[in-house]
Design a protein around this motif. Structure first.
Motif, PDB file in Angstrom:
ATOM      1  N   GLY A 106       0.898  -1.402  -0.039  1.00  0.00           N
ATOM      2  CA  GLY A 106       0.071   0.033   0.097  1.00  0.00           C
ATOM      3  C   GLY A 106       0.859   1.238   0.021  1.00  0.00           C
ATOM      4  O   GLY A 106       0.307   2.315  -0.438  1.00  0.00           O
ATOM      5  N   PHE A 107       2.044   1.186   0.221  1.00  0.00           N
ATOM      6  CA  PHE A 107       2.876   2.208   0.278  1.00  0.00           C
ATOM      7  C   PHE A 107       3.496   2.398  -0.938  1.00  0.00           C
ATOM      8  O   PHE A 107       4.367   3.477  -1.132  1.00  0.00           O
ATOM      9  CB  PHE A 107       4.148   1.983   1.327  1.00  0.00           C
ATOM     10  CG  PHE A 107       3.759   2.539   2.734  1.00  0.00           C
ATOM     11  CD1 PHE A 107       3.502   3.776   3.210  1.00  0.00           C
ATOM     12  CD2 PHE A 107       3.355   1.395   3.627  1.00  0.00           C
ATOM     13  CE1 PHE A 107       3.075   3.893   4.654  1.00  0.00           C
ATOM     14  CE2 PHE A 107       2.885   1.624   4.919  1.00  0.00           C
ATOM     15  CZ  PHE A 107       2.856   2.821   5.238  1.00  0.00           C
ATOM     16  N   LEU A 108       3.170   1.895  -2.006  1.00  0.00           N
ATOM     17  CA  LEU A 108       3.498   2.239  -3.377  1.00  0.00           C
ATOM     18  C   LEU A 108       3.407   3.637  -4.033  1.00  0.00           C
ATOM     19  O   LEU A 108       4.432   4.246  -4.205  1.00  0.00           O
ATOM     20  CB  LEU A 108       2.826   1.142  -4.520  1.00  0.00           C
ATOM     21  CG  LEU A 108       3.602  -0.149  -4.758  1.00  0.00           C
ATOM     22  CD1 LEU A 108       2.862  -1.103  -5.417  1.00  0.00           C
ATOM     23  CD2 LEU A 108       5.151   0.036  -5.375  1.00  0.00           C
ATOM     24  N   THR A 258       4.899  12.351 -10.044  1.00  0.00           N
ATOM     25  CA  THR A 258       4.324  12.653  -8.820  1.00  0.00           C
ATOM     26  C   THR A 258       2.724  12.262  -8.859  1.00  0.00           C
ATOM     27  O   THR A 258       2.323  11.499  -8.017  1.00  0.00           O
ATOM     28  CB  THR A 258       4.501  14.247  -8.610  1.00  0.00           C
ATOM     29  OG1 THR A 258       4.229  15.008  -9.272  1.00  0.00           O
ATOM     30  CG2 THR A 258       5.998  14.417  -7.879  1.00  0.00           C
ATOM     31  N   LEU A 259       1.836  12.445  -9.930  1.00  0.00           N
ATOM     32  CA  LEU A 259       0.720  12.138  -9.964  1.00  0.00           C
ATOM     33  C   LEU A 259       0.372  10.867 -10.306  1.00  0.00           C
ATOM     34  O   LEU A 259      -0.319  10.014  -9.894  1.00  0.00           O
ATOM     35  CB  LEU A 259       0.020  13.228 -10.841  1.00  0.00           C
ATOM     36  CG  LEU A 259      -1.794  13.020 -10.870  1.00  0.00           C
ATOM     37  CD1 LEU A 259      -2.201  13.124  -9.405  1.00  0.00           C
ATOM     38  CD2 LEU A 259      -2.353  14.182 -11.584  1.00  0.00           C
ATOM     39  N   VAL A 260       1.324  10.375 -11.145  1.00  0.00           N
ATOM     40  CA  VAL A 260       1.266   8.952 -11.762  1.00  0.00           C
ATOM     41  C   VAL A 260       1.446   7.905 -10.459  1.00  0.00           C
ATOM     42  O   VAL A 260       0.793   7.062 -10.179  1.00  0.00           O
ATOM     43  CB  VAL A 260       2.560   8.866 -12.430  1.00  0.00           C
ATOM     44  CG1 VAL A 260       2.827   7.146 -12.814  1.00  0.00           C
ATOM     45  CG2 VAL A 260       2.471   9.105 -14.025  1.00  0.00           C
ATOM     46  N   GLY A 261       2.195   8.324  -9.482  1.00  0.00           N
ATOM     47  CA  GLY A 261       2.192   7.426  -8.205  1.00  0.00           C
ATOM     48  C   GLY A 261       1.264   7.403  -7.660  1.00  0.00           C
ATOM     49  O   GLY A 261       0.628   6.356  -7.032  1.00  0.00           O
ATOM     50  N   GLN A 262       0.203   8.521  -7.576  1.00  0.00           N
ATOM     51  CA  GLN A 262      -1.082   8.478  -6.773  1.00  0.00           C
ATOM     52  C   GLN A 262      -1.868   7.740  -7.528  1.00  0.00           C
ATOM     53  O   GLN A 262      -2.891   7.056  -6.924  1.00  0.00           O
ATOM     54  CB  GLN A 262      -1.662   9.875  -6.658  1.00  0.00           C
ATOM     55  CG  GLN A 262      -0.812  10.687  -5.862  1.00  0.00           C
ATOM     56  CD  GLN A 262      -0.671  10.413  -4.435  1.00  0.00           C
ATOM     57  OE1 GLN A 262      -1.726   9.942  -3.671  1.00  0.00           O
ATOM     58  NE2 GLN A 262       0.561  10.293  -3.792  1.00  0.00           N
ATOM     59  N   LEU A 293     -10.109   7.836   2.645  1.00  0.00           N
ATOM     60  CA  LEU A 293      -8.750   8.269   2.898  1.00  0.00           C
ATOM     61  C   LEU A 293      -8.093   8.296   1.607  1.00  0.00           C
ATOM     62  O   LEU A 293      -7.281   9.237   1.424  1.00  0.00           O
ATOM     63  CB  LEU A 293      -8.105   7.784   4.046  1.00  0.00           C
ATOM     64  CG  LEU A 293      -8.596   8.057   5.561  1.00  0.00           C
ATOM     65  CD1 LEU A 293      -8.063   7.240   6.597  1.00  0.00           C
ATOM     66  CD2 LEU A 293      -8.461  10.034   5.707  1.00  0.00           C
ATOM     67  N   VAL A 294      -8.014   6.988   0.880  1.00  0.00           N
ATOM     68  CA  VAL A 294      -7.311   6.898  -0.371  1.00  0.00           C
ATOM     69  C   VAL A 294      -8.034   7.795  -1.332  1.00  0.00           C
ATOM     70  O   VAL A 294      -7.142   8.620  -2.179  1.00  0.00           O
ATOM     71  CB  VAL A 294      -7.489   5.373  -0.872  1.00  0.00           C
ATOM     72  CG1 VAL A 294      -6.931   5.020  -2.299  1.00  0.00           C
ATOM     73  CG2 VAL A 294      -6.705   4.804   0.054  1.00  0.00           C
ATOM     74  N   VAL A 295      -9.312   7.953  -1.333  1.00  0.00           N
ATOM     75  CA  VAL A 295      -9.693   8.797  -2.460  1.00  0.00           C
ATOM     76  C   VAL A 295      -9.550  10.423  -2.011  1.00  0.00           C
ATOM     77  O   VAL A 295      -9.196  11.049  -3.254  1.00  0.00           O
ATOM     78  CB  VAL A 295     -11.398   8.685  -2.584  1.00  0.00           C
ATOM     79  CG1 VAL A 295     -12.155   9.859  -3.589  1.00  0.00           C
ATOM     80  CG2 VAL A 295     -11.886   7.247  -3.046  1.00  0.00           C
ATOM     81  N   LEU A 296      -9.657  10.731  -0.862  1.00  0.00           N
ATOM     82  CA  LEU A 296      -9.159  12.057  -0.551  1.00  0.00           C
ATOM     83  C   LEU A 296      -7.761  12.326  -0.753  1.00  0.00           C
ATOM     84  O   LEU A 296      -7.329  13.471  -1.272  1.00  0.00           O
ATOM     85  CB  LEU A 296      -9.460  12.307   0.967  1.00  0.00           C
ATOM     86  CG  LEU A 296     -11.093  12.269   1.260  1.00  0.00           C
ATOM     87  CD1 LEU A 296     -11.001  12.670   3.022  1.00  0.00           C
ATOM     88  CD2 LEU A 296     -11.530  13.611   0.750  1.00  0.00           C
ATOM     89  N   SER A 297      -7.014  11.257  -0.699  1.00  0.00           N
ATOM     90  CA  SER A 297      -5.385  11.622  -0.914  1.00  0.00           C
ATOM     91  C   SER A 297      -5.338  11.885  -2.589  1.00  0.00           C
ATOM     92  O   SER A 297      -4.630  12.598  -2.988  1.00  0.00           O
ATOM     93  CB  SER A 297      -4.718  10.218  -0.717  1.00  0.00           C
ATOM     94  OG  SER A 297      -3.338  10.250  -1.111  1.00  0.00           O
ATOM     95  N   VAL A 298      -6.015  11.116  -3.363  1.00  0.00           N
ATOM     96  CA  VAL A 298      -5.985  11.293  -4.875  1.00  0.00           C
ATOM     97  C   VAL A 298      -6.460  12.779  -5.192  1.00  0.00           C
ATOM     98  O   VAL A 298      -5.726  13.257  -6.071  1.00  0.00           O
ATOM     99  CB  VAL A 298      -6.574  10.126  -5.422  1.00  0.00           C
ATOM    100  CG1 VAL A 298      -6.754  10.510  -7.065  1.00  0.00           C
ATOM    101  CG2 VAL A 298      -6.049   8.910  -5.421  1.00  0.00           C
TER     102      VAL A 298
END
Length: 316
Positions: A106-108, A258-262, A293-298
């Motif tokens: 998950g830390f990818l 940086t956005l590719v990572g997300q 949280l994952v969606v908010l992160s993106v």
């Protein structure tokens, strides 16, 4: 194409890639009697075969445009992003449990984003701090929920699983960064052809795995079990390795690194959805919190990438 349309198109491609890549996590559940070498060899043999068929009409022209440097890059990208990564991932799940593997893998997005922040023209890392914190919080929720379920096995197996998961994390981070940078510098090879070339090289690597797979644990399987393995490997190869990678490479050319990572987060989201469907249950409160949280992160990461464009527009 405007920057806004490029971003939206890139995100859509990232979601499509995640939806297809999430299917990979179902394969070990469907053929639990087979080990990592069987799954990796079968999947990537089909991937290589399909890639070779699709690229055959353009092979001579493409080969003339590739130097020794590109072939070496394809070899290590195939190893890092396909062969080695998948073997380590399946091994981590089988020896250390899904809980530990999910927490580490998950830390990818965090790992790729941190590496990508060093690129020229990348969004400064300080602007990505909210997104990274939300991502870490989501991963903690997923890991906490998974760790609530006891994992059978000896402490040695747990350590081995952790090491395999960390190895998979490092392997795929190297692939994501390297592949994005190679796609950015290639002028005479399309993203689709680059994907197919990677498939051909991965297929060659899979040939080495075949005798190893037969040497370790190939006895006792019925013809029906082998047929099921072949069908699942062929499906995963087509949907995840071929079609999924097409979307991923297209996204890599539309979005900054940086956005590719997300965007890798979508694989986790869809894998969880498929898992809930497979287990025929609804998500727990912790799992629901992780989704949010994952969606908010993106969303936070997307907002960070739009700020420079908005500032430039106001200045003009």
């Amino acid at each position: 194409m405007s920057d806004g349309k490029r971003t939206l198109a890139g995100i859509a491609c990232g979601m499509a890639a995640g939806a297809l890549w999430g299917l990979v996590f179902l394969a070990p559940e469907l053929v639990r009697d087979f080990g990592p070498l069987h799954l990796a060899a079968g999947r990537y043999l089909f991937y290589g075969l399909i890639s070779a068929i699709l690229i055959a009409p353009r092979w001579r022209r493409l080969a003339q445009n590739l130097t020794r440097r590109e072939w070496l890059a394809l070899a290590w990208l195939a190893l890092a992003g396909n062969t080695l990564y998948y073997i380590l991932l399946v091994s981590a799940v089988q020896t250390g449990g899904i809980a530990m593997t999910s927490l580490v893998i998950g830390f990818l997005p965090v790992a790729v984003t941190i590496v990508g922040s060093r690129d020229r023209d990348a969004v400064p890392l300080r602007r990505l701090v909210p997104s990274l914190l939300l991502c870490v919080a989501g991963v903690v929720c997923i890991g906490w929920q998974a760790l609530a379920v006891p994992v059978s096995g000896s402490p040695g197996a747990q350590v081995a699983g952790l090491l395999c998961a960390i190895g998979a994390l490092v392997s795929w981070t190297a692939f994501a960064v390297g592949n994005s940078r190679w796609l950015a510098r290639l002028d005479n090879v399309s993203g689709h052809d680059w994907n197919l070339l990677t498939g051909v090289v991965t297929g060659v690597q899979a040939l080495v795995l075949v005798p190893l797979a037969f040497a370790f644990g190939s006895g006792g399987h019925s013809p029906a079990a082998w047929a099921q393995l072949a069908a699942i490997c062929a499906g995963v190869a087509l949907l995840a390795s071929i079609v999924g990678n097409v979307f991923w490479n297209r996204m890599s050319r539309l979005l900054p690194l940086t956005l590719v990572g997300q965007m890798i987060l979508f694989e986790t989201l869809f894998a969880l959805v498929y898992g809930f469907l497979w287990e025929q249950r609804l998500p727990t409160p912790l799992e629901s919190a992780a989704f949010a949280l994952v969606v908010l992160s993106v969303v936070s990461c997307i907002s960070a990438h739009r700020k420079p464009a908005a500032v430039a527009a106001s200045a003009a």
